[in-house]
Design a protein around this motif. Sequence first.
Motif, mmCIF file in Angstrom:
data_model
loop_
_atom_site.group_PDB
_atom_site.id
_atom_site.type_symbol
_atom_site.label_atom_id
_atom_site.label_comp_id
_atom_site.label_asym_id
_atom_site.label_seq_id
_atom_site.Cartn_x
_atom_site.Cartn_y
_atom_site.Cartn_z
ATOM 1 N N VAL A 1 0.759 -1.180 -0.075
ATOM 2 C CA VAL A 1 0.038 -0.063 0.010
ATOM 3 C C VAL A 1 0.852 1.182 -0.045
ATOM 4 C CG1 VAL A 1 -1.767 1.385 1.360
ATOM 5 C CG2 VAL A 1 -2.064 -1.286 1.103
ATOM 6 N N ASP B 1 3.801 1.764 -1.198
ATOM 7 C CA ASP B 1 4.349 1.649 -2.390
ATOM 8 C C ASP B 1 3.591 2.359 -3.644
ATOM 9 O OD1 ASP B 1 6.907 0.849 -1.829
ATOM 10 O OD2 ASP B 1 6.552 -1.418 -2.722
ATOM 11 N N ILE B 2 1.914 1.985 -3.409
ATOM 12 C CA ILE B 2 1.248 2.512 -4.235
ATOM 13 C C ILE B 2 1.225 4.169 -3.782
ATOM 14 C CG2 ILE B 2 -1.285 2.388 -4.702
ATOM 15 C CD1 ILE B 2 0.150 0.299 -5.706
ATOM 16 N N LEU B 3 0.961 4.363 -2.525
ATOM 17 C CA LEU B 3 0.966 5.759 -2.104
ATOM 18 C C LEU B 3 2.200 6.438 -2.659
ATOM 19 C CD1 LEU B 3 -0.381 5.563 1.536
ATOM 20 C CD2 LEU B 3 -1.652 6.411 -0.530
ATOM 21 N N TRP B 4 3.190 5.907 -2.470
ATOM 22 C CA TRP B 4 4.496 6.622 -2.838
ATOM 23 C C TRP B 4 4.364 6.966 -4.458
ATOM 24 C CZ3 TRP B 4 9.160 5.034 -5.580
ATOM 25 C CH2 TRP B 4 10.430 5.678 -5.251
ATOM 26 N N GLY B 5 3.680 6.233 -5.323
ATOM 27 C CA GLY B 5 3.708 6.279 -6.842
ATOM 28 C C GLY B 5 2.630 7.372 -7.048
#
Lengths: 282, 297
Positions: free
Chosen positions: A108, A110-114
């Motif tokens: 999650v 990593d998704i937020l980071w992207g």
Amino acid sequence: MWWRKLEEKIIYLLMVISVASLVILLLAVLTSIFVKGAPYLSWEMVSQTPKGGYYFGREGGVLNAIVGSLYLSLGAILLSLAFSLPLSLAMNIHLRARPKIVNRIRFVLDILWGIPSIVYGAFGFTLMIYLGIKASLLAGIITVGIFIMPIMVRGMDEVMKNVPVSLIESAFSLGSTRMEVAFKVMVRQTIPGIATAILLAFGRGIGDVASVLFTTGYTDNVPTSLTQQTATLPLAVFFQLGSPIPEVQNRAYASALILTVIILVISIAVRFLSNKYYSNRH
Amino acid sequence: MNYKTRKLKDQLVSLWIRFMVLLVVALPLIIAFSLLYKSWLILGHSSLSELLFSSVWRPLAGEFGFFPFIVSSVWVTFIGLILTTPICLFSAIFLTYYGSRHLLRFMQPVIDILAGIPSVIYGVWGILVIVPAIGKYLAPMFGYESSGFSIMAGGIVLSVMLIPFILNILIEIFRTVHQDLFDASLSLGASKWQTIKHVVLRKSFAGIVSAFGLGLSRAFGETIAVLMVVGNVVGVPENLFQPGYPLPALIANNYGEMLSIPMFDSALMFAALLLMVVVVVFNIISRRTIIYLESKH
């Protein structure tokens, strides 16, 4: 056979060129900013707020934007720390026995980071309207705080992952509670790493425009409270560059130089800290 | 400190931690739903296919066709990726397999600083260097006339910004390829480059594609640097030296004025939602692939 040798040579050459181009590109970006900005950089630029007629080329500086950016990033760091520190501690202490959940959280993050900062900006804006606050330092701090949270957690998680298991387990076996392990062992062990993560997030926060475009407003004054609007340095670069007046454009270059110097100082500090951290450990 | 207060403190902190974990895990959903909620108005007003494939953009008349913006976004992203691919691949191979440790120690800060430079600075650099270069040399070379503010300028600036991002992931991926495989190939008499070409690249092909998938989603959402050099003219661009108007630039440029028109506001929120969906989908696919590869090794 000879063509294989030739292929190998050509590829090698291409690789060397590619690596060299990284250095060249960095130097190209930095020199163009320095060459263009340095002649217009003056003490006045960094020590004064815009005076009347500043945007027509009269006197003043961008102190409002420098201080605004610092306030904004510091506030965002503090806010974000309240999320990211417990989260990274939880991932490495409380949930240590449940790697599946931890991996899901990492995913999650990593998704937020992207997610692009402009989306955070739009989200921050709807949040702002929902909470009933106007464009202000506070709204900017909330938006940037959310935006840099995944960057911070990633940095902290990275160093906490590497703390030896034996250290944690011996602390537990001595009867420490999870909280004590977290703050007296984990945090103390990883302070340089945490500082690095904070600095990295600070750099991202101070340089981003898209997330604060709609949430901080813009003003020529240094903000004195959280509910006031504030200028930021990247926005100052952006706005001044959009002016048709050459003097104002030149100040945009000088502002860009100030921002670049701040970022360079941060990266040197990060390097210094992480070197220190690793030399401590080995 | 007695046992009870220690226990109480621990429980309080655990509660705080648990709350934070829940909040963070729910955050992507919260963002997506709030954007969806805000774009409800426009979704009720025009159909999805109309929004995505119509090129009529007249916000004041209530016509919102996002096609020109989507095309610009796709072009800029595509150019950025194409230009950055060889540099990233060659550098990653060199730094992993050919370079000495000294070189890597020297290059790591270079990559980090490239990654740390804010996008507005890349934008300024683009305006100072890339835009005039395109207007004066590159466009005439291909027989076009251009002010320099163009899809091409956006793509070039983007490609530089993507380098550190993709390069770091690639280096990471090449490191997951087993040394044994490498050695086995070398011992069979293959040269270093042959080994890389036939073993490393084949073995990590999915990872390489994922790295560029992550780069793609990064590029798709990049706002300010692209906005500054791309020209921002509404219309489907006919060639790469014409100005474009990508989605993030649309959102960034129109934010101030749109509040008075609810439908416009909703349209921009829809643009943000669209951006988020594209980025998140590419992210999930790429991350999953990388995780799968790492678990296999």
